[in-house]
Enzyme design. Structure first.
Site, PDB file in Angstrom:
ATOM      1  N   ASN A 118       3.350  -5.743   4.617  1.00  0.00           N
ATOM      2  CA  ASN A 118       1.858  -5.566   4.781  1.00  0.00           C
ATOM      3  C   ASN A 118       0.999  -6.385   4.519  1.00  0.00           C
ATOM      4  O   ASN A 118      -0.070  -6.346   3.867  1.00  0.00           O
ATOM      5  CB  ASN A 118       1.893  -4.431   3.646  1.00  0.00           C
ATOM      6  CG  ASN A 118       2.472  -4.810   2.126  1.00  0.00           C
ATOM      7  OD1 ASN A 118       2.676  -5.618   2.120  1.00  0.00           O
ATOM      8  ND2 ASN A 118       2.122  -3.634   1.234  1.00  0.00           N
ATOM      9  N   TYR A 167       8.960 -10.003  -8.739  1.00  0.00           N
ATOM     10  CA  TYR A 167       8.772  -8.424  -8.629  1.00  0.00           C
ATOM     11  C   TYR A 167       9.638  -7.751  -9.562  1.00  0.00           C
ATOM     12  O   TYR A 167       9.973  -6.535  -9.446  1.00  0.00           O
ATOM     13  CB  TYR A 167       9.195  -8.303  -7.319  1.00  0.00           C
ATOM     14  CG  TYR A 167       7.837  -8.552  -6.296  1.00  0.00           C
ATOM     15  CD1 TYR A 167       6.951  -7.685  -6.551  1.00  0.00           C
ATOM     16  CD2 TYR A 167       8.155  -9.082  -5.276  1.00  0.00           C
ATOM     17  CE1 TYR A 167       5.676  -7.606  -5.484  1.00  0.00           C
ATOM     18  CE2 TYR A 167       6.975  -9.470  -4.299  1.00  0.00           C
ATOM     19  CZ  TYR A 167       5.992  -8.540  -4.198  1.00  0.00           C
ATOM     20  OH  TYR A 167       4.799  -8.866  -3.517  1.00  0.00           O
ATOM     21  N   GLU A 195       1.199 -12.837 -13.314  1.00  0.00           N
ATOM     22  CA  GLU A 195       1.384 -13.388 -12.005  1.00  0.00           C
ATOM     23  C   GLU A 195       0.766 -14.825 -11.824  1.00  0.00           C
ATOM     24  O   GLU A 195       1.295 -15.688 -11.273  1.00  0.00           O
ATOM     25  CB  GLU A 195       0.780 -12.366 -10.801  1.00  0.00           C
ATOM     26  CG  GLU A 195       1.706 -11.247 -10.910  1.00  0.00           C
ATOM     27  CD  GLU A 195       1.117 -10.053 -10.034  1.00  0.00           C
ATOM     28  OE1 GLU A 195       1.695  -9.128  -9.934  1.00  0.00           O
ATOM     29  OE2 GLU A 195      -0.009 -10.451  -9.417  1.00  0.00           O
ATOM     30  N   HIS A 250      -0.488  -9.696  -1.016  1.00  0.00           N
ATOM     31  CA  HIS A 250      -0.336  -9.188  -2.385  1.00  0.00           C
ATOM     32  C   HIS A 250      -1.640  -9.327  -3.258  1.00  0.00           C
ATOM     33  O   HIS A 250      -2.419 -10.207  -3.013  1.00  0.00           O
ATOM     34  CB  HIS A 250       0.898  -9.732  -2.950  1.00  0.00           C
ATOM     35  CG  HIS A 250       0.912  -9.650  -4.259  1.00  0.00           C
ATOM     36  ND1 HIS A 250       1.785  -8.276  -5.121  1.00  0.00           N
ATOM     37  CD2 HIS A 250       0.708  -9.973  -5.484  1.00  0.00           C
ATOM     38  CE1 HIS A 250       1.527  -8.585  -6.396  1.00  0.00           C
ATOM     39  NE2 HIS A 250       0.807  -9.351  -6.542  1.00  0.00           N
ATOM     40  N   LYS A 257       1.560 -13.058   2.368  1.00  0.00           N
ATOM     41  CA  LYS A 257       3.195 -12.744   2.708  1.00  0.00           C
ATOM     42  C   LYS A 257       3.513 -13.429   3.723  1.00  0.00           C
ATOM     43  O   LYS A 257       2.841 -13.665   4.820  1.00  0.00           O
ATOM     44  CB  LYS A 257       3.314 -11.220   2.642  1.00  0.00           C
ATOM     45  CG  LYS A 257       3.025 -10.667   1.159  1.00  0.00           C
ATOM     46  CD  LYS A 257       3.416  -9.031   1.168  1.00  0.00           C
ATOM     47  CE  LYS A 257       3.062  -8.655  -0.120  1.00  0.00           C
ATOM     48  NZ  LYS A 257       3.576  -6.998  -0.312  1.00  0.00           N
TER      49      LYS A 257
HETATM   50  P1  ADP Z   1       1.061  -2.777  -3.825  1.00  0.00           P
HETATM   51  O1  ADP Z   1       1.507  -4.176  -3.156  1.00  0.00           O
HETATM   52  O2  ADP Z   1       0.076  -2.160  -2.884  1.00  0.00           O
HETATM   53  O3  ADP Z   1       0.690  -2.942  -5.289  1.00  0.00           O
HETATM   54  P2  ADP Z   1       3.444  -1.823  -4.874  1.00  0.00           P
HETATM   55  O4  ADP Z   1       3.392  -2.666  -6.226  1.00  0.00           O
HETATM   56  O5  ADP Z   1       3.891  -0.280  -4.925  1.00  0.00           O
HETATM   57  O6  ADP Z   1       2.642  -1.845  -3.706  1.00  0.00           O
HETATM   58  O7  ADP Z   1       4.931  -2.403  -3.936  1.00  0.00           O
HETATM   59  C1  ADP Z   1       5.000  -3.925  -3.944  1.00  0.00           C
HETATM   60  C2  ADP Z   1       5.315  -4.211  -2.369  1.00  0.00           C
HETATM   61  O8  ADP Z   1       6.564  -3.427  -2.156  1.00  0.00           O
HETATM   62  C3  ADP Z   1       4.449  -3.673  -1.676  1.00  0.00           C
HETATM   63  O9  ADP Z   1       3.361  -4.469  -1.236  1.00  0.00           O
HETATM   64  C4  ADP Z   1       5.212  -3.642  -0.254  1.00  0.00           C
HETATM   65  O10 ADP Z   1       5.732  -4.860   0.349  1.00  0.00           O
HETATM   66  C5  ADP Z   1       6.649  -3.318  -0.916  1.00  0.00           C
HETATM   67  N1  ADP Z   1       6.903  -1.589  -0.793  1.00  0.00           N
HETATM   68  C6  ADP Z   1       6.006  -0.941  -1.585  1.00  0.00           C
HETATM   69  N2  ADP Z   1       6.494   0.409  -1.330  1.00  0.00           N
HETATM   70  C7  ADP Z   1       7.535   0.260  -0.445  1.00  0.00           C
HETATM   71  C8  ADP Z   1       8.471   1.322   0.408  1.00  0.00           C
HETATM   72  N3  ADP Z   1       8.524   2.630   0.004  1.00  0.00           N
HETATM   73  N4  ADP Z   1       9.246   0.599   1.318  1.00  0.00           N
HETATM   74  C9  ADP Z   1       9.503  -0.678   1.264  1.00  0.00           C
HETATM   75  N5  ADP Z   1       8.746  -1.435   0.702  1.00  0.00           N
HETATM   76  C10 ADP Z   1       7.613  -1.069   0.034  1.00  0.00           C
HETATM   77 MG    MG Z   2       1.916  -3.739  -6.882  1.00  0.00          MG
END
Ligand code: ADP
Ligand code: MG
Length: 141
Positions: free
Chosen positions: A113, A50, A127, A116, A10
């Site tokens: 974070n 997304y 994707e 992805h 990212k």
């Molecule tokens: P993952 O990437 O672990 O699969 P999700 O699919 O739930 O997680 O969410 C997609 C992305 O959205 C996350 O990787 C993160 O960058 C962002 N995200 C998820 N939850 C939150 C939140 N509560 N607040 C802000 N950003 C979030």
């Molecule tokens: Mg996800």
């Protein structure tokens, strides 16, 4: 079963110059990189990628973040790649991620974070097709 999954380094992780360390971790953990490119998504492209999250409260913020700078997108291939890469990434919130995971090492917060990874075979197919066509993916023997 040999699987493919989509990995994204990212914008936070690319800007911090941690891409090489992440790629090294992927190689050390047995993932074959069968496609890779650096792209800078528009806000509209990030929104499309997304789309499953469009009703979530963080959708606007997430897609602004994902379009703030370049990302490195890879197709990873390995036995059990989808689940194994999720394990190597760690929990969505870096503070909750296990020691030694990519998000623990390089993530800043639940949004920024570092990486992805696809969460299922269905999302991996969507994707991978979003970013790559068949000509861009290396074929094994
Ligand atoms: P993952 O990437 O672990 O699969 P999700 O699919 O739930 O997680 O969410 C997609 C992305 O959205 C996350 O990787 C993160 O960058 C962002 N995200 C998820 N939850 C939150 C939140 N509560 N607040 C802000 N950003 C979030
Ligand atoms: Mg996800």
């Amino acid at each position: 079963m040999v699987e493919r999954t989509l990995s994204i380094i990212k914008p936070d992780c690319v800007a911090a110059k941690n891409s090489g360390k992440v790629i090294s971790m992927l190689e050390k953990n047995g993932f074959d990189i069968v496609a890779m490119k650096k792209v800078w998504l528009t806000k509209q492209q990030a929104e499309k990628f997304y789309i499953v999250h469009k009703e979530r409260p963080f959708y606007d913020s997430l897609t602004t973040f994902m379009s703030e700078g370049p990302i490195i997108v890879m197709v990873l291939e390995k036995e059990n790649a989808i689940e194994d890469y999720r394990k190597l990434m760690g929990a969505t919130n870096p503070q909750e991620a296990s020691d030694g995971t990519i998000r623990k090492l390089f993530g800043s917060n639940i949004e920024r974070n570092a990486v992805h990874g696809s969460d299922s075979k269905e999302s991996a197919d969507y994707e991978i097709n979003f970013f790559f066509n068949e000509l861009e993916i290396v074929k094994g023997e």
